[in-house]
Design an enzyme around this catalytic site. Structure first.
Site, mmCIF file in Angstrom:
data_model
loop_
_atom_site.group_PDB
_atom_site.id
_atom_site.type_symbol
_atom_site.label_atom_id
_atom_site.label_comp_id
_atom_site.label_asym_id
_atom_site.label_seq_id
_atom_site.Cartn_x
_atom_site.Cartn_y
_atom_site.Cartn_z
ATOM 1 N N ASP A 54 -8.224 12.414 7.581
ATOM 2 C CA ASP A 54 -8.112 11.742 6.280
ATOM 3 C C ASP A 54 -8.884 10.421 6.289
ATOM 4 O O ASP A 54 -8.353 9.372 5.950
ATOM 5 C CB ASP A 54 -6.639 11.507 5.928
ATOM 6 C CG ASP A 54 -6.429 11.280 4.434
ATOM 7 O OD1 ASP A 54 -7.370 11.518 3.659
ATOM 8 O OD2 ASP A 54 -5.327 10.867 4.036
ATOM 9 N N PHE A 65 1.464 9.516 3.657
ATOM 10 C CA PHE A 65 2.625 9.602 4.525
ATOM 11 C C PHE A 65 3.732 8.635 4.121
ATOM 12 O O PHE A 65 4.761 8.583 4.785
ATOM 13 C CB PHE A 65 2.217 9.339 5.973
ATOM 14 C CG PHE A 65 1.272 10.376 6.499
ATOM 15 C CD1 PHE A 65 1.727 11.620 6.900
ATOM 16 C CD2 PHE A 65 -0.078 10.118 6.563
ATOM 17 C CE1 PHE A 65 0.856 12.575 7.374
ATOM 18 C CE2 PHE A 65 -0.960 11.070 7.029
ATOM 19 C CZ PHE A 65 -0.490 12.307 7.429
ATOM 20 N N GLY A 66 3.525 7.859 3.076
ATOM 21 C CA GLY A 66 4.584 6.975 2.637
ATOM 22 C C GLY A 66 4.073 5.620 2.184
ATOM 23 O O GLY A 66 2.874 5.346 2.183
ATOM 24 N N VAL A 73 3.898 1.344 2.253
ATOM 25 C CA VAL A 73 3.738 0.314 3.278
ATOM 26 C C VAL A 73 4.186 -1.026 2.703
ATOM 27 O O VAL A 73 3.805 -1.399 1.587
ATOM 28 C CB VAL A 73 2.270 0.215 3.750
ATOM 29 C CG1 VAL A 73 2.160 -0.771 4.909
ATOM 30 C CG2 VAL A 73 1.743 1.583 4.162
ATOM 31 N N GLY A 89 0.820 -1.203 0.000
ATOM 32 C CA GLY A 89 0.000 0.000 0.000
ATOM 33 C C GLY A 89 0.850 1.248 0.000
ATOM 34 O O GLY A 89 2.056 1.208 0.232
ATOM 35 N N GLY A 102 0.266 5.795 0.670
ATOM 36 C CA GLY A 102 -0.660 6.855 1.030
ATOM 37 C C GLY A 102 0.054 8.166 1.205
ATOM 38 O O GLY A 102 1.188 8.344 0.742
ATOM 39 N N LYS A 159 5.564 0.913 7.560
ATOM 40 C CA LYS A 159 5.326 2.136 6.792
ATOM 41 C C LYS A 159 6.571 3.013 6.813
ATOM 42 O O LYS A 159 7.070 3.385 7.878
ATOM 43 C CB LYS A 159 4.133 2.906 7.361
ATOM 44 C CG LYS A 159 3.810 4.207 6.613
ATOM 45 C CD LYS A 159 2.731 5.004 7.322
ATOM 46 C CE LYS A 159 1.375 4.378 7.134
ATOM 47 N NZ LYS A 159 0.850 4.555 5.772
#
Length: 811
Positions: free
Chosen positions: A576, A464-465, A467, A460, A462, A481
């Site tokens: 979010d 913030f970075g 995963v 994944g 998103g 993450k």
């Protein structure tokens, strides 16, 4: 000294003379006779009984007492020789506060046992940093924030409660900010009292009589012991509650203050401290008596289930193995298991409840074999021979295991006290000299490289970075993450945020197992969610999510958000909320991820953010109007997710009208979907709600496996959540209650939903632009995620549109 109703019990009390009302008592749990004494010495006040035994006194004071003063507002004060206060009755409230008195966070009011018996009763009023809570034997039965008459401003942390001429207030920031307020009729004398009945009453004295200004809870059936133990209470807030005997499987007990006992041959469960409670834990001796259909219990609305997604038998097993558990309530719709512990109150007859949801069961002890129980040698005959052989070995094994656990506990405690400065000797220059308690486990970067096979398996990404899937040395599967866009400077700030996140624990929040802050690297280690994110399951081509599973996902997400907003030590606004940040485990248990990374609120930071965050399509209008950002911003985003759970599609993807005119959904078209034009789904949901045509909104893959009433619940809750005015949106506790069925569904304000019509119109206009060029596709994508902003020109209000792509934080 005061003796209520001229009885033989005397109390040192403060009385409002005009109304003859007691507002404070000293020796409420140790009444004395007329032969008792009160003494004032340089050491303070004291009360002794007829034999001279002390029964109450003020605590040790910092200097000698010079004078005793009762001031004009009813505060009893001990003064030193410089007129400095040594002790005040206002700091030790009993069941009442008056004008001029402050009840600090962490303090309580305790009800009296009766009108003439001032001893401490079973009801408590507790004051938290965000609410006023009523409890009975530790079980919550009312919150001020959920009362419709209370004005709420959740952006601030409460410090104390006070009452003045015009209102009851929960105040923060040294009394400058109102957190919760109840407006009252102006009066010179107001009191707030926890009544012996368990009701919190605010009343004013005018002329020669008391006037009741406010009472909570309104519904008498919500008072835990209104009808005694397992007594059946019938009524509502609008009707006078009555005690209608017992549930059909119980009978009135003349020895239990009007309470109820199981019908023969069952006996009530024994308390934990009973010498006979071993039989209660013997599953063969425990039975469960069903309360009947349409029953409710006061604490269910305010407590978290001990387990989600379990069967009724598992729920009952959890109770059977817990001697403090006296019964269960089980929700078929979500598999939620609630335990009734320590004390049993009244049962509520709820005519509006689903006959099969929730189901209530009271634990009872079934009859035992009296022949064996009276024969001391019976146990010896049935004692297994193998046990005689295994017991010595088992005892040795238990001792060894106990030693190992104690050693591990000491080692972990020692590790927890390690200063961050010693984490990484190669790059510890900016980590020396500070200590942050409560941090989760620290991982070395090399350890996480090995666990993820050099960050091989991407699962994944998103805002913030990215995963990655990893397997730790102990074979635990984790999600790692890599943080790339976190808005903190330096390791100390990063670790301070991680310490807060690491201490947030809830069944519907992804658990943070550890972190890495080595050099310039920032990584977080989370529990692994094997079903991935909701967007992949909901919008993908795999098996369809059934309606019950969608309800479980919605409830889990709502509970997680409610906990972030008001259940943990420091309020967290997610900022979010979207399907990508809702992760799923087996049985579709939903857990929120990425909480706490957007922004942790402090009192100074809570009114406004300095940077925009969130994802297009889920941004609340206040992001674009310079309005305060609060937990209601998350409520808006949750409402948008709820609509996507209904339709099984993104709200902002184009949907041609023929897809909505399928025979399985009931046919018909809305005004916005006439012809072959595209549809903005939130607007389509609003129009179908206005027309009562809910089945036209459902994911076609469900093929009729859902009722109109079930869809209506989702849609009405969603529309309440996405109202333009944040104050009109419910809080997440209310959302949970509406989804569970414990709180009646609200009706959204259509004026506050008109902005959806403007967005929908803009969406349609952008969608009608001729496709085929990258520019037009980009315009369509941006415009379909715009919000209207108002500009007043003369007497007219104009709307302009700003793309959310322009204000979203880095994704």
């Amino acid at each position: 000294m005061f003796n209520p109703d001229a009885q033989s019990n005397f109390y040192l009390s403060i009385i409002h003379e005009v109304s003859n009302t007691v507002i404070w008592s000293a020796n409420r749990n140790a009444a004395i006779s007329s032969s008792g004494e009160m003494n004032l010495t340089v050491k303070g006040l004291s009360i002794s009984d007829a034999d001279g035994n002390p029964v109450w006194s003020t605590p040790a004071l910092k200097s000698s007492v010079y004078a005793l003063l009762l001031n004009e507002v009813g505060n009893l004060i001990l003064l030193d020789q410089f007129n400095g206060s040594l002790w005040e009755s206002f700091h030790y409230p009993t069941d009442t506060i008056v004008i001029g008195q402050e009840l600090s966070v962490g303090s309580i009011l305790a009800s009296s046992s009766g009108a003439t018996n001032f001893s401490t009763g079973d009801y408590k009023l507790a004051l938290s940093s965000s609410d006023v809570i009523l409890q009975w034997h530790g079980q919550t039965y009312w919150k001020l924030s959920m009362d419709t008459r209370a004005y709420k401003n959740s952006n601030y942390v409460a410090e104390y409660m006070a009452i003045n001429r015009t209102g009851l207030q929960l105040l923060g920031l040294n009394g400058t900010m109102v957190v919760i307020q109840v407006l009252l009729t102006p009066s010179d004398f107001q009191i707030a009292q926890l009544d012996p009945s368990g009701k919190f009453i605010v009343k004013s004295f005018s002329g020669s009589q008391w006037n009741q200004e406010f009472v909570g809870p309104i519904d008498g059936c919500r008072i835990p012991f209104f009808c005694g133990r397992i007594g059946l209470c019938t009524g509502s807030a609008s009707t006078n509650p009555t005690c209608s005997s017992c549930p059909s499987t119980f009978h009135v007990s003349s020895q239990d203050n009007g309470g109820c006992l199981p019908n023969s041959p069952y006996s009530p469960p024994l308390p934990c401290n009973s010498t006979n409670n071993g039989s209660q834990l013997n599953s063969s001796a425990v039975s469960y008596i069903k309360l009947g259909n349409g029953m409710d219990y006061f604490s269910i609305l305010f407590s978290e289930p001990v387990k989600y997604g379990v069967t009724l038998s598992i729920c009952q097993e959890l109770c059977s193995s817990n001697c403090s558990c006296l019964g269960v309530f089980y929700q078929n719709s979500s598999g939620s298991c609630y335990l009734l512990e320590d004390e049993l109150g009244s049962i509520i007859s709820n005519s509006n409840a689903d006959v099969n949801d929730p189901l209530g069961y009271i634990k009872a002890l079934a009859p035992t074999d009296t022949n064996n129980s009276n024969n001391p040698s019976a146990g010896k005959r049935n004692f297994p021979v193998a046990a005689l052989v295994l017991l010595p070995f088992t005892g040795f094994s238990l001792l060894a295991a106990l030693g190992f656990l104690l050693h591990g506990r000491r080692r972990r405690a020692k590790e927890k006290e390690i200063k961050l400065g010693s984490f990484d000797s190669r790059s510890s220059g900016d980590m020396d000299g500070f200590y942050i308690p409560g941090l989760p486990k620290r991982f070395d970067f090399e350890e996480l490289e090995v666990a993820t096979d050099n960050f091989k398996t991407l699962i994944g990404s998103g805002g913030f970075g990215a995963v990655y899937k990893g397997i730790l040395r102990d074979k635990t599967v984790v999600a790692v993450k890599k943080i790339t866009n976190v808005g903190v400077q330096g390791k100390k700030d990063f670790c301070a945020e991680i310490a807060v996140i690491g201490n947030v624990h809830h069944a519907n929040l992804v658990k943070l197992k550890g972190f890495c802050a080595q050099g310039r690297r920032r990584l977080l280690v989370y529990e692994y969610m094997n079903r991935g994110s909701l967007d992949r399951t909901l919008f993908g081509s795999g098996p369809v999510i059934e309606w019950q599973e969608r309800l479980d996902i919605a409830l889990g997400t709502a509970r997680g958000l409610a906990y972030l907003h008001g259940g943990c030590d420091q309020k967290i606004i997610h900022c979010d909320v979207k399907p990508e940040n809702i992760l799923l485990q087996d049985h579709f248990q939903a857990k929120l991820s990425d909480f706490g990374l957007s922004k942790l609120l402090s009192p100074e930071q809570s009114s406004l953010f300095t940077t925009m965050r969130g994802t297009r399509g889920y941004l609340a209008p206040e992001w674009l109007t310079n309005s305060a950002i609060s937990e209601k911003t998350d409520v808006y985003s949750f409402g948008m997710v709820l609509l996507e759970l209904v339709s099984g599609r993104k709200n902002t993807l184009r949907l041609q009208s023929h897809n909505l005119n399928d025979s399985s959904s009931g046919g018909g078209q809305s005004s916005s979907s006439s012809g072959s034009g595209p549809v903005y789904f939130p607007l389509f949901a609003l129009e179908m709600h206005e027309q009562g045509r809910y089945l036209e909104l459902v994911d076609l893959r469900l093929e009729g496996r859902v009722t109109s009433e079930e869809v209506e619940k989702f849609v009405r809750v969603a529309l309440c959540c996405v109202q333009e005015e944040p104050a009109l949106r419910p809080n997440m506790n209310t959302v949970v209650g509406m989804l569970e069925g414990g709180i009646p569904l609200s009706q959204p304000n259509f004026d506050s939903l008109n902005f959806l019509r403007f967005i929908g119109r803009r969406f349609t206009e952008a969608s009608m632009i001729e496709e085929g060029t990258e520019r037009n596709d980009r315009v369509l994508y941006q415009e379909s995620n715009s919000f209207p902003t108002r500009t007043t020109i003369g007497s007219h209000t104009c709307f302009s549109y700003v793309s959310s792509q322009e204000v979203s934080g880095p994704r």
